[in-house]
Design an enzyme around this catalytic site. Sequence first.
Site, PDB file in Angstrom:
ATOM      1  N   GLU B  29       0.842  -1.198   0.000  1.00  0.00           N
ATOM      2  CA  GLU B  29       0.000   0.000   0.000  1.00  0.00           C
ATOM      3  C   GLU B  29       0.878   1.248   0.000  1.00  0.00           C
ATOM      4  O   GLU B  29       1.718   1.420   0.887  1.00  0.00           O
ATOM      5  CB  GLU B  29      -0.893  -0.014   1.246  1.00  0.00           C
ATOM      6  CG  GLU B  29      -1.888  -1.171   1.228  1.00  0.00           C
ATOM      7  CD  GLU B  29      -2.349  -1.599   2.611  1.00  0.00           C
ATOM      8  OE1 GLU B  29      -2.207  -0.807   3.563  1.00  0.00           O
ATOM      9  OE2 GLU B  29      -2.835  -2.734   2.735  1.00  0.00           O
ATOM     10  N   GLU B  70      -4.244  -6.970   2.614  1.00  0.00           N
ATOM     11  CA  GLU B  70      -2.964  -7.552   3.015  1.00  0.00           C
ATOM     12  C   GLU B  70      -2.831  -9.023   2.647  1.00  0.00           C
ATOM     13  O   GLU B  70      -1.722  -9.494   2.375  1.00  0.00           O
ATOM     14  CB  GLU B  70      -2.733  -7.351   4.515  1.00  0.00           C
ATOM     15  CG  GLU B  70      -2.224  -5.962   4.898  1.00  0.00           C
ATOM     16  CD  GLU B  70      -3.311  -4.914   4.966  1.00  0.00           C
ATOM     17  OE1 GLU B  70      -4.493  -5.266   4.789  1.00  0.00           O
ATOM     18  OE2 GLU B  70      -2.992  -3.730   5.199  1.00  0.00           O
ATOM     19  N   ILE B  97      -0.151  -8.321  10.228  1.00  0.00           N
ATOM     20  CA  ILE B  97      -0.094  -9.760   9.937  1.00  0.00           C
ATOM     21  C   ILE B  97      -1.427 -10.421  10.270  1.00  0.00           C
ATOM     22  O   ILE B  97      -1.749 -11.472   9.730  1.00  0.00           O
ATOM     23  CB  ILE B  97       1.015 -10.535  10.697  1.00  0.00           C
ATOM     24  CG1 ILE B  97       0.814 -10.503  12.195  1.00  0.00           C
ATOM     25  CG2 ILE B  97       2.381 -10.121  10.281  1.00  0.00           C
ATOM     26  CD1 ILE B  97       1.503 -11.694  12.869  1.00  0.00           C
ATOM     27  N   HIS B 139      -1.029  -0.665  16.473  1.00  0.00           N
ATOM     28  CA  HIS B 139       0.004  -0.166  15.557  1.00  0.00           C
ATOM     29  C   HIS B 139       1.386  -0.137  16.215  1.00  0.00           C
ATOM     30  O   HIS B 139       2.260   0.607  15.760  1.00  0.00           O
ATOM     31  CB  HIS B 139      -0.330   1.256  15.087  1.00  0.00           C
ATOM     32  CG  HIS B 139      -1.286   1.325  13.943  1.00  0.00           C
ATOM     33  ND1 HIS B 139      -2.600   0.956  14.050  1.00  0.00           N
ATOM     34  CD2 HIS B 139      -1.127   1.722  12.653  1.00  0.00           C
ATOM     35  CE1 HIS B 139      -3.210   1.138  12.879  1.00  0.00           C
ATOM     36  NE2 HIS B 139      -2.338   1.594  12.021  1.00  0.00           N
TER      37      HIS B 139
END
Lengths: 335, 335, 322, 322
Positions: B29, B70, B97, B139
Amino acid sequence: MTVKTFREALNETLHAEMARDSKIIVLGEDVAGGAGGTGVEEAAGGIFGVSSGLFKAFGAERVIDTPISESAIVGAAAGAALAGYRPVAELMFADFIGVSMDQLYNQIAKFRYMFGGKTQCPAIIRMPTGAGMNMGAQHSQTIYPIVTSVPGLKVAIPSNAADAKGLLTTALRGDDPVVFFEHKALYPRKCDVPDGDYLVPFGEAALVREGEHATVVALARMVNFAEKALDALAADGITADLIDPRTTSPLDLDTILESLEATGRLIIVDESNPRCSVASDIAGLVASEGFDLLKAPVQLVTAPHTPVPFARELERAYVPSPDDIAAAVRKVVAY
Amino acid sequence: MTVKTFREALNETLHAEMARDSKIIVLGEDVAGGAGGTGVEEAAGGIFGVSSGLFKAFGAERVIDTPISESAIVGAAAGAALAGYRPVAELMFADFIGVSMDQLYNQIAKFRYMFGGKTQCPAIIRMPTGAGMNMGAQHSQTIYPIVTSVPGLKVAIPSNAADAKGLLTTALRGDDPVVFFEHKALYPRKCDVPDGDYLVPFGEAALVREGEHATVVALARMVNFAEKALDALAADGITADLIDPRTTSPLDLDTILESLEATGRLIIVDESNPRCSVASDIAGLVASEGFDLLKAPVQLVTAPHTPVPFARELERAYVPSPDDIAAAVRKVVAY
Amino acid sequence: MTLQKTELLTAYRLMKTIREFEERLHVEIATGAIPGFTHLYSGQEAIAVGVCMHLADDDYIVSTHRGHGHCIAKGCDVIGMMKEIYGRADGLCKGKGGSMHIADFDKGMLGANAIVGGGPPIATGAAIATKLDGNGKVTASFGGDGSSNQGTVFEAMNLAVVLKLPTLFVYEDNGYGEHTGTSYAVGSDDIAGRCAGFGMRAEKVDGADFFAVYDMAGDLFDQLRRGEGPAALECAITRFYGHYEGDPQKYRAKDEVATFRETMDCLRNFRKRVTDEGWLTDAELDAVDTEVMALIDDAVEQSKAAPPPDVSEVLTDVYVTY
Amino acid sequence: MTLQKTELLTAYRLMKTIREFEERLHVEIATGAIPGFTHLYSGQEAIAVGVCMHLADDDYIVSTHRGHGHCIAKGCDVIGMMKEIYGRADGLCKGKGGSMHIADFDKGMLGANAIVGGGPPIATGAAIATKLDGNGKVTASFGGDGSSNQGTVFEAMNLAVVLKLPTLFVYEDNGYGEHTGTSYAVGSDDIAGRCAGFGMRAEKVDGADFFAVYDMAGDLFDQLRRGEGPAALECAITRFYGHYEGDPQKYRAKDEVATFRETMDCLRNFRKRVTDEGWLTDAELDAVDTEVMALIDDAVEQSKAAPPPDVSEVLTDVYVTY
Ligand SMILES: Cc1ncc(C[n+]2csc(CCOP(=O)(O)OP(=O)(O)O)c2C)c(N)n1
Ligand SMILES: Cc1ncc(C[n+]2csc(CCOP(=O)(O)OP(=O)(O)O)c2C)c(N)n1
Ligand SMILES: [Mg+2]
Ligand SMILES: [Mg+2]
């Protein structure tokens, strides 16, 4: 006490608890089965039969068949739990956390903390786990080390039918998310199971056997293998405490340390791959918090650092065996 | 040697290697950014700037912006690698992930083994990692313990610009899949970086500092924190070996054991949560393979068993600090 | 248009509160006082408010990284929110969540979400719950154009169709997912069309027109409440700031935002419409403005003065029972 | 219909080989000689063959847990496959993969996949590769009706549209995903319609009609080869056995399979068509049957006699470099 299989113990617990608490719902692929088919209703009851009869007893509203959409399954459990329900979601195989992991580890596990304690998320995610059926690399993993590493999740790994009942009941009456591992090889195994209400607290290990020369810690199917190893060692006069942590998060380190006070020798048996496993984790914790108790190197009995192979001969070599365990005990006792 | 930031070292390595090997492609991305927008082309170059200029140099065919998908990103890397390319996929944050894990751990990691060694899958998955920027629970995670547990993956975790270059070059010239962690706090940090071709082999720890009284093992940003701790301890005459494993899979346990032969005292610093962490893993391996070398309890300096909190004060308390490390060293030296 | 005067004033107050909350954050963030990174909702207010005006405290929403507007529209305490964003002890989530993790369960706000596509599966679960409760409650799942490419979102939409869940999937197409345009990342460049492909009713509206959003959302919620299954609502809109505060926005033409501030400002559109129609007067609206400005001033002042969480708080709230 | 006689014979040989491979496995598995669990492709042969007849060794396919048919159609060695399923040392994957993990890179077969939805993202990567190679090669991604609900699959389809990848998404709707019917699990009960929503051409054919599959697949591959982006092909079909060997199939009406064996048998359909049209004779087809039966006998016999892998093999093939 009644003799039951691991599968029956789980199934009956779900029946009893769903009857007790109308907020418990069950969802997953083929937890009932038969929807949209030409055959009978409840054609499956879970592919391992753990949710058998629930659909008949509680109906399609509370026993929800889903598409093959694991993120949606675990996410739906997350949302239903936030909205006051107690969902029991099934992943057909633990290996499928790969397609649902975000909902498990970034959402369910973190809600309570991120939201400042203002909510709870009592979602239970059940997962058949482990090798031994030649199901190949993508259907045979243990997975529990990964979820044990995640704060906010509790992790239960019963090794027998009684604990299966006791731990599942505790999970269903608690307010925290629980990842519940069911070793596939254990489903048909029988033992005495207490009748009526039976709760096994989380974070309390079971002292499966008492012995003199070493402390063996084992999980899930490996508890049974460790018993076999100890049976064999008895001939040589070697005995050991056998400890089954039953939950890896929370972990009852105290019981392990207490045993080590007497034995000083530790063998940890884990069907997982070695790195960042529950085996190396417990060994590390003991090296940190129980160092003075250790009289010999900790023995780690794990699968090798390889995927799970298919062929019978290879998978048998992959899974730690009673012989491997016995050898490790002998080694550490001779040290 | 030229002084470069960690970010520059990575970026220049990608430029050099893509020029050298036309099979290297980059995807993720905003690795270029600007597609479908009204502004300039290559509006981003990666949100941390690591892929800056690649789009201009190598074009949209080799520097591929993707939707927010993803699983498709990591899966596309998997497929391109099977088909002869060397994809470098970026997850904007390692935490993602969760929505791509299957492709990483069930596919990329297992192909070679499941298919009997008849293929290779040299996909590199880059992941900015770690806490320290108040980015909150979803994050800021370290993640590397999870992937370290997966056979078939190699795991690189550089702590400085030179190693970033050397490890990434090695990854790009090797034939195995590599998960490459870049601690976000390190991007602007500078150090001397060798010019020209520079490879750091996997499985060779760096002895960052030599000392007398203890062995400190640290990863990523914690290497820097450990140096600060050792600087502070020097005033009291306490010195230690500081070892940076650089890759956790393969892990260079020998260098740690060698150091322990001299010091007998081990402190492991890992920004991860404690359970099934790289810290407890290394401690466990040492308790198993280097038990006789240990003269004192292993000290595990990790984040607590909690998600990463947001507020500055809380996150600061969450991340292991130089003070925490110094205290652990003092404790073990005084033992 | 079925809104009473008090409702119109409420709608305006909510939209204006969101706007000023965000405009003020834009200023405060530049001073470095606010930790982390923050995504502003300025420009998109009509969507949050047009949707949430149909919802009661026991209807649910799930939100995104760009969640302030959804929170305010759903009734979260503005001062508690501001304190959370500042990372204060008495923030809505005790300073543990921050801008991307605000939730308020008393208001049916099940959480902002820093994972793109994290919310929609959760929304299906909430909808399963209300369906079981049989109370006619609904769930709105907010997401961006970019989120519409995430697999979790597709799964959630399919599950909602299969189970006929009362979930409204709201897509706010503000033209970009971070630095990438919708027209590039959404293969068909037609989010509603894709949703329709899943077997649900899917509509498109002008997201800068409160009345268009409000009316269409109302119609779709009616369908949900009748038990006819989920629906989707695509709203065309823009964001007045960058993806996050600090974003240099190189992917946007220099004058893009300025133009949009002229042509796509929902507050301006609203004021024009209600005064043109004679439903509200400028004076009434100005009074709301004054009130809102005072609230935001108060929120910022209180937040600045509020104490941070005690460090012992790091260790709490992981589990209910340890 | 553009096929030459030799091609017709090849098509028949491949379909018959798949059928007999599976029918024989059905028998052998019941004896307990074969490890693990196995999903048979019987009944679906026309799809694998109708698609793969258009592909050369350097075109790619990805497959599923029900992969034997795709492997054979793509040219994998039948004896090596059988040995793999028996878990033998000289199986196609050295006995390490088994039925659900057969791959053959020399044949462009990138792997069966035991994760539902695992393949399509991988197919996009292979398509990125051939697009970069500029060699006009294509990738076919096989999946079931059930797989069409997996988020990874939707992501792959969208990415393929965005990047205009030469990928054909083949959906074999055999009516069930394990014990659940397609009409329940696919919200819209229209897989092709959902694919079209992603912005690609999507067609439906009768999966029991080799010629229908072959012609449509050819048309779609032409589009792919012209660089016009991905396409989808939904094939209506049935499976002649349970989900896995041992499945009691309670979700199916008692006579369902028997009926389908009468009405939806692609081999029977093929034989009728080619003999009716006078393209091939029964004698020619019978000769193929004999040849195929001998091959399968040989494969099973060799597999039974073949040695298992040495246990040292557990530790190899994890990495290229250690
Ligand atoms: C799974 C995941 N991938 C990527 C990101 C990084 N990220 C955060 S917001 C964002 C863009 C989201 O775009 P959109 O859905 O259109 O929402 P908008 O920001 O425009 O409101 C991205 C890529 C993320 N947070 N989670
Ligand atoms: C991610 C994942 N979820 C669930 C399963 C278990 N599973 C294996 S095959 C299957 C059904 C697949 O249905 P479909 O795609 O229609 O293929 P078919 O079996 O009909 O060929 C399921 C649920 C799996 N292997 N992977
Ligand atoms: Mg957007
Ligand atoms: Mg099917």
